[in-house]
Design an enzyme around this catalytic site. Structure first.
Site, PDB file in Angstrom:
ATOM      1  N   CYS A 116      34.198  47.215  40.869  1.00  0.00           N
ATOM      2  CA  CYS A 116      34.742  46.647  42.113  1.00  0.00           C
ATOM      3  C   CYS A 116      36.182  47.080  42.386  1.00  0.00           C
ATOM      4  CB  CYS A 116      34.649  45.125  42.084  1.00  0.00           C
ATOM      5  SG  CYS A 116      32.980  44.549  41.780  1.00  0.00           S
ATOM      6  N   HIS A 256      39.666  41.496  46.674  1.00  0.00           N
ATOM      7  CA  HIS A 256      38.259  41.852  46.479  1.00  0.00           C
ATOM      8  C   HIS A 256      37.401  40.627  46.786  1.00  0.00           C
ATOM      9  CE1 HIS A 256      34.496  43.049  44.915  1.00  0.00           C
ATOM     10  NE2 HIS A 256      34.587  42.380  43.779  1.00  0.00           N
ATOM     11  N   ASN A 286      29.298  40.136  47.684  1.00  0.00           N
ATOM     12  CA  ASN A 286      30.125  41.052  46.904  1.00  0.00           C
ATOM     13  C   ASN A 286      29.558  42.464  47.041  1.00  0.00           C
ATOM     14  OD1 ASN A 286      31.460  42.529  44.967  1.00  0.00           O
ATOM     15  ND2 ASN A 286      31.198  41.025  43.324  1.00  0.00           N
TER      16      ASN A 286
HETATM   17  C1  LIG Z   1      28.268  33.205  39.187  1.00  0.00           C
HETATM   18  C2  LIG Z   1      29.033  31.952  39.555  1.00  0.00           C
HETATM   19  C3  LIG Z   1      29.051  31.783  41.062  1.00  0.00           C
HETATM   20  C4  LIG Z   1      28.344  30.770  38.919  1.00  0.00           C
HETATM   21  O1  LIG Z   1      29.066  29.606  39.215  1.00  0.00           O
HETATM   22  P1  LIG Z   1      29.409  28.582  38.062  1.00  0.00           P
HETATM   23  O2  LIG Z   1      30.082  27.440  38.697  1.00  0.00           O
HETATM   24  O3  LIG Z   1      30.171  29.326  37.007  1.00  0.00           O
HETATM   25  O4  LIG Z   1      27.984  28.183  37.558  1.00  0.00           O
HETATM   26  P2  LIG Z   1      27.419  28.217  36.074  1.00  0.00           P
HETATM   27  O5  LIG Z   1      27.177  29.616  35.645  1.00  0.00           O
HETATM   28  O6  LIG Z   1      28.286  27.335  35.220  1.00  0.00           O
HETATM   29  O7  LIG Z   1      26.051  27.502  36.310  1.00  0.00           O
HETATM   30  C5  LIG Z   1      25.983  26.134  36.698  1.00  0.00           C
HETATM   31  C6  LIG Z   1      24.541  25.785  36.930  1.00  0.00           C
HETATM   32  O8  LIG Z   1      24.099  26.414  38.135  1.00  0.00           O
HETATM   33  C7  LIG Z   1      22.905  27.130  37.876  1.00  0.00           C
HETATM   34  N1  LIG Z   1      22.820  28.274  38.770  1.00  0.00           N
HETATM   35  C8  LIG Z   1      23.224  29.546  38.550  1.00  0.00           C
HETATM   36  N2  LIG Z   1      22.952  30.287  39.636  1.00  0.00           N
HETATM   37  C9  LIG Z   1      22.406  29.469  40.540  1.00  0.00           C
HETATM   38  C10 LIG Z   1      21.935  29.646  41.854  1.00  0.00           C
HETATM   39  N3  LIG Z   1      21.984  30.831  42.454  1.00  0.00           N
HETATM   40  N4  LIG Z   1      21.438  28.588  42.499  1.00  0.00           N
HETATM   41  C11 LIG Z   1      21.388  27.377  41.910  1.00  0.00           C
HETATM   42  N5  LIG Z   1      21.808  27.141  40.675  1.00  0.00           N
HETATM   43  C12 LIG Z   1      22.324  28.180  39.999  1.00  0.00           C
HETATM   44  C13 LIG Z   1      22.982  27.497  36.421  1.00  0.00           C
HETATM   45  O9  LIG Z   1      21.712  27.755  35.890  1.00  0.00           O
HETATM   46  C14 LIG Z   1      23.613  26.266  35.830  1.00  0.00           C
HETATM   47  O10 LIG Z   1      22.604  25.288  35.671  1.00  0.00           O
HETATM   48  P3  LIG Z   1      22.606  24.337  34.394  1.00  0.00           P
HETATM   49  O11 LIG Z   1      23.885  23.568  34.459  1.00  0.00           O
HETATM   50  O12 LIG Z   1      21.402  23.502  34.613  1.00  0.00           O
HETATM   51  O13 LIG Z   1      22.518  25.241  33.212  1.00  0.00           O
HETATM   52  C15 LIG Z   1      30.482  32.033  39.011  1.00  0.00           C
HETATM   53  O14 LIG Z   1      30.479  31.969  37.601  1.00  0.00           O
HETATM   54  C16 LIG Z   1      31.183  33.263  39.434  1.00  0.00           C
HETATM   55  O15 LIG Z   1      31.454  33.484  40.593  1.00  0.00           O
HETATM   56  N6  LIG Z   1      31.577  34.131  38.477  1.00  0.00           N
HETATM   57  C17 LIG Z   1      32.212  35.366  38.799  1.00  0.00           C
HETATM   58  C18 LIG Z   1      31.201  36.342  39.273  1.00  0.00           C
HETATM   59  C19 LIG Z   1      31.785  37.561  39.913  1.00  0.00           C
HETATM   60  O16 LIG Z   1      32.719  37.472  40.645  1.00  0.00           O
HETATM   61  N7  LIG Z   1      31.190  38.710  39.601  1.00  0.00           N
HETATM   62  C20 LIG Z   1      31.527  39.936  40.175  1.00  0.00           C
HETATM   63  C21 LIG Z   1      32.771  40.458  39.606  1.00  0.00           C
HETATM   64  S1  LIG Z   1      33.336  41.832  40.521  1.00  0.00           S
END
Ligand SMILES: CC(C)(COP(=O)(O)OP(=O)(O)OC[C@H]1O[C@@H](n2cnc3c(N)ncnc32)[C@H](O)[C@@H]1OP(=O)(O)O)[C@@H](O)C(=O)NCCC(=O)NCCS
Length: 329
Positions: A116, A256, A286
């Protein structure tokens, strides 16, 4: 504030595939909800490239628009840099296909792989080439077809990514005080396995990758989130130090577009007010290396950025990579 101006963005362009994928569409594919996606990411819609189009088609479309915007011909381009992690093939570089498709017969063409942060790595190289007198006009394209490398059964990643291309022509500054004020890039290769696609290289040959479901994006979301906030902050701090800019000098911050919460955290850390932060993650998701150039083009064309404004761009991505740039447009 004293700066040596070396290079300048002369024009920009984008290619956004017409087909869309909404949160409601995703609710039919995986166990997710519009509310969860909006609250955790800020995303509502992403765009998906048609089956018969490749990365280089999208990249070439954006490149031709950028050439038009800069009132230049493809023959005037001396270097083509394509920033992507979703190139047409493993080799040759997607930049070679773009060169052929747009007819930039006088250029050297290569890809940059910095996820990215790729566009800002490309901008750093372009600025260096131009400053060193190695190249006059450089075409940089951030282009991704991420919807072809997501695991459509993994709800924690498939909701996040979209396809797009953004291009910029960078050339020598005309000495009017406008141009690239500074660039910064950095990598921490100890964090490779937080965000990667294991298959597709030589480490996991095609048959192994297929059998073990390695041909898609693998991400440790929470850890990426934590490192992203730190990396964006580091990139922002460095660019302000390099250029001597203060938060008050910044007319528009282009972060970004990975997640609205990461964008907000970066703006808070930089002490830049929310009305000076460009956000389009809502409508594209993204788009990795395309994210910054697409946002820049939209900011220019919509009037969010006006001649003489100072724009700061900040990105992070797999690798881990991060980078920043400050430009007087
Ligand atoms: C991916 C992201 C949105 C997840 O959000 P989060 O608040 O960290 O969520 P978690 O990973 O802790 O998951 C929380 C719960 O939501 C669930 N979950 C994950 N994706 C889900 C979705 N699309 N819909 C519903 N629930 C979802 C998980 O399974 C978890 O459930 P559980 O508590 O029963 O185990 C977040 O971690 C994020 O943005 N990370 C950075 C990603 C990024 O920017 N990547 C590109 C880099 S360039």
């Amino acid at each position: 504030m004293q700066h040596d101006i070396h290079s300048k963005i002369l024009g920009s362009g984008v290619a956004i595939p017409p087909k869309t994928l909404t949160n409601a569409d995703l609710e039919k594919i995986v166990d997710t909800s519009d509310q969860w996606i909006r609250e955790r990411t800020g995303m509502v819609v992403r765009h998906v490239v048609d089956e018969n189009r490749q990365n280089s088609d999208l990249a070439s479309e954006a490149a031709l628009k950028a050439l038009d915007d800069a009132k230049m011909t493809a023959e005037e381009i001396e270097t083509i840099i394509v920033a992507t992690v979703t190139g047409d093939v493993t080799f040759p570089s997607t930049a070679c296909y773009v060169q052929s498709k747009i007819g930039a017969v006088n250029a050297a063409a290569f890809d940059v792989q910095a996820a990215c942060s790729g566009f800002l790595f490309g901008l750093n190289i372009a600025d260096s080439f131009i400053t060193a007198g190695k190249s006059k006009n450089v075409l940089i394209i951030g282009c991704e077809v991420l919807t072809r490398i997501v695991d459509w059964q993994d709800r924690s990643t498939c909701v996040l990514f979209g396809d797009a291309a953004g291009a910029a022509i960078v050339g020598p500054s005309s000495g009017d005080g406008r141009g690239i004020l500074g660039t910064f890039i950095k990598t921490d290769g100890r964090l490779t396995q937080l965000l990667w696609m294991p298959g597709g290289g030589t480490r996991y040959p095609a048959d192994v990758a297929l059998a073990e479901n390695l041909n898609s994006i693998k991400m440790r979301g929470q850890e990426v989130f934590k490192h992203a906030v730190t990396a964006m902050g580091d990139a922002a701090t460095h660019i302000m130090e390099i250029t001597g800019l203060t938060a008050d000098d910044v007319d528009l911050l282009i972060p970004h577009q990975a997640n609205k919460r990461i964008i907000d955290a970066t703006a808070r850390r930089m002490k830049v007010s929310p009305d000076k932060v460009f956000v389009n993650v809502t409508k594209y998701g993204n788009t990795s290396a395309a994210s910054i150039p697409v946002a820049f083009d939209e900011a220019m064309k919509s009037g969010a950025l006006k001649t003489g404004d100072i724009c700061v761009m900040v990105a992070f991505g797999g690798g881990f990579t991060w980078g920043s740039a400050a430009i007087r447009v």
